[in-house]
Scaffold this active site. Structure first.
Site, PDB file in Angstrom:
ATOM      1  N   LYS A  15       0.829  -1.218   0.000  1.00 37.74           N
ATOM      2  CA  LYS A  15       0.000   0.000   0.000  1.00 37.74           C
ATOM      3  C   LYS A  15       0.864   1.269   0.000  1.00 37.74           C
ATOM      4  CE  LYS A  15      -2.280  -0.760   3.827  1.00 37.74           C
ATOM      5  NZ  LYS A  15      -1.609  -2.006   4.278  1.00 37.74           N
ATOM      6  N   ARG A  90      -9.144   1.485   9.270  1.00 38.61           N
ATOM      7  CA  ARG A  90      -8.733   0.118   9.611  1.00 38.61           C
ATOM      8  C   ARG A  90      -9.786  -0.587  10.467  1.00 38.61           C
ATOM      9  NH1 ARG A  90      -2.799   0.980   9.081  1.00 38.61           N
ATOM     10  NH2 ARG A  90      -1.654  -0.932   9.473  1.00 38.61           N
ATOM     11  N   ARG A 129      11.869  -5.472   4.449  1.00 41.74           N
ATOM     12  CA  ARG A 129      11.547  -4.058   4.208  1.00 41.74           C
ATOM     13  C   ARG A 129      12.489  -3.112   4.959  1.00 41.74           C
ATOM     14  NH1 ARG A 129       5.485  -1.772   4.775  1.00 41.74           N
ATOM     15  NH2 ARG A 129       5.676  -2.105   7.014  1.00 41.74           N
ATOM     16  N   ARG A 162      11.809  -1.261  10.723  1.00 40.39           N
ATOM     17  CA  ARG A 162      10.828  -0.912  11.750  1.00 40.39           C
ATOM     18  C   ARG A 162      10.744  -2.033  12.784  1.00 40.39           C
ATOM     19  NH1 ARG A 162       5.500   0.639   8.375  1.00 40.39           N
ATOM     20  NH2 ARG A 162       4.594  -0.414  10.161  1.00 40.39           N
ATOM     21  N   ARG A 173       0.215  -8.532  13.637  1.00 40.73           N
ATOM     22  CA  ARG A 173      -0.382  -7.459  12.807  1.00 40.73           C
ATOM     23  C   ARG A 173      -1.275  -8.049  11.720  1.00 40.73           C
ATOM     24  NH1 ARG A 173       4.585  -4.530  10.704  1.00 40.73           N
ATOM     25  NH2 ARG A 173       3.149  -3.174   9.600  1.00 40.73           N
TER      26      ARG A 173
HETATM   27  P1  AMP Z   1       1.361   0.970   9.095  1.00 40.72           P
HETATM   28  O1  AMP Z   1       2.519   1.895   8.886  1.00 40.72           O
HETATM   29  O2  AMP Z   1       0.174   1.311   8.268  1.00 40.72           O
HETATM   30  O3  AMP Z   1       1.767  -0.488   8.962  1.00 40.72           O
HETATM   31  O4  AMP Z   1       0.905   1.158  10.610  1.00 40.72           O
HETATM   32  C1  AMP Z   1       1.792   0.892  11.679  1.00 40.72           C
HETATM   33  C2  AMP Z   1       1.022   0.835  12.984  1.00 40.72           C
HETATM   34  O5  AMP Z   1       0.420   2.117  13.234  1.00 40.72           O
HETATM   35  C3  AMP Z   1      -0.135  -0.146  13.032  1.00 40.72           C
HETATM   36  O6  AMP Z   1       0.303  -1.478  13.345  1.00 40.72           O
HETATM   37  C4  AMP Z   1      -0.987   0.460  14.137  1.00 40.72           C
HETATM   38  O7  AMP Z   1      -0.412   0.215  15.407  1.00 40.72           O
HETATM   39  C5  AMP Z   1      -0.854   1.955  13.847  1.00 40.72           C
HETATM   40  N1  AMP Z   1      -1.891   2.398  12.913  1.00 40.72           N
HETATM   41  C6  AMP Z   1      -1.715   2.857  11.641  1.00 40.72           C
HETATM   42  N2  AMP Z   1      -2.890   3.196  11.081  1.00 40.72           N
HETATM   43  C7  AMP Z   1      -3.854   2.953  12.008  1.00 40.72           C
HETATM   44  C8  AMP Z   1      -5.266   3.076  12.024  1.00 40.72           C
HETATM   45  N3  AMP Z   1      -5.949   3.528  10.962  1.00 40.72           N
HETATM   46  N4  AMP Z   1      -5.910   2.740  13.172  1.00 40.72           N
HETATM   47  C9  AMP Z   1      -5.247   2.318  14.248  1.00 40.72           C
HETATM   48  N5  AMP Z   1      -3.921   2.136  14.291  1.00 40.72           N
HETATM   49  C10 AMP Z   1      -3.204   2.457  13.187  1.00 40.72           C
END
Ligand code: AMP
Length: 216
Positions: A15, A90, A129, A162, A173
């Site tokens: 994404k 989400r 990554r 990360r 996740r």
């Molecule tokens: P991402 O970079 O999209 O993989 O997000 C990393 C982490 O940020 C996720 O595992 C959640 O802990 C938090 N996070 C990101 N977007 C959301 C969302 N829309 N709602 C809740 N937590 C989020």
């Protein structure tokens, strides 16, 4: 009228990479909720401190603070023409809040590309990554390596892995995605906005399919 695109898909499906490319080509703002949280963590804000406790466990940050953060971001001038949302919504509550928010901005979710890939591929991609420290540009040691190991091609900042891309957190996740986010697939399919994209293809082919989907 503004255009709002919601990119849906499991962690590691691509994404962020695709949102960056689409944003460059379309001029629409790229809004990554994960990047916004990471920026808050870097700046040690209250929101960052709160978010970190959830993110390090691979859990979702509570809806209320996440929704408020996205509302603030979508209100900025660079989102006037619309935005590509990467990682938000989400949960069903976030999707509902987004709909209300966009109504206020005289817009709506126009299209929801769902990028899919096998779970084994997601795990491998997250393991390989590398993310840039400055703004979160994404590389992959195998499929999309940087020109110089450990350095971002785009802004020269350091690349790091990360914490939540490490194996144990990744498994959780993906489960959180299946439990809390996947109900959105049926929702957006029912309202006729979902377009499925095969995320097992090369980055270029996925982009092509996305551009085709957006034309319609
Ligand atoms: P991402 O970079 O999209 O993989 O997000 C990393 C982490 O940020 C996720 O595992 C959640 O802990 C938090 N996070 C990101 N977007 C959301 C969302 N829309 N709602 C809740 N937590 C989020």
């Amino acid at each position: 009228m503004a255009t709002y695109i919601v990119l849906l898909g499991a962690p590691g499906v691509g994404k962020g990479t695709q949102a960056e490319i689409l944003s460059e080509r379309s001029g629409l703002a790229h809004i990554s909720s994960g990047d916004l949280f990471r920026e808050n963590i870097k700046n040690q804000t209250e929101l960052g401190k709160l978010a970190q406790t959830y993110m390090s466990q691979g859990e979702l940050v509570p809806d209320d603070v996440t929704i408020a953060m996205i509302r603030d971001r979508l209100s900025r001038p660079d989102c006037k023409a619309g935005a590509i949302l990467d990682g938000f919504p989400r949960t069903p509550a976030q999707a509902e809040a987004l709909e209300k928010m966009l109504n206020e901005f005289h817009g709506q979710v126009d299209v929801v590309p769902l990028i899919t890939a096998a779970e084994s591929v997601l795990k491998e991609r997250l393991n390989d990554r590398w993310t840039c420290r400055a703004v979160g540009h994404i590389f992959n040691a195998k499929s999309n390596p940087p020109k110089h190991v450990g350095i971002c091609d785009i802004d020269g900042s350091e690349l790091y892995q990360r914490d939540d891309d490490k194996a144990a957190t990744v498994i959780h996740r993906i489960q959180v995605y299946l439990d809390q986010t996947s109900p959105l697939i049926d929702h957006y399919r029912e309202v006729g906005k979902l377009v499925e994209i095969d995320g097992m293809q090369s980055i270029e082919h996925v982009t092509q399919d996305l551009l085709e989907a957006l034309k319609k």
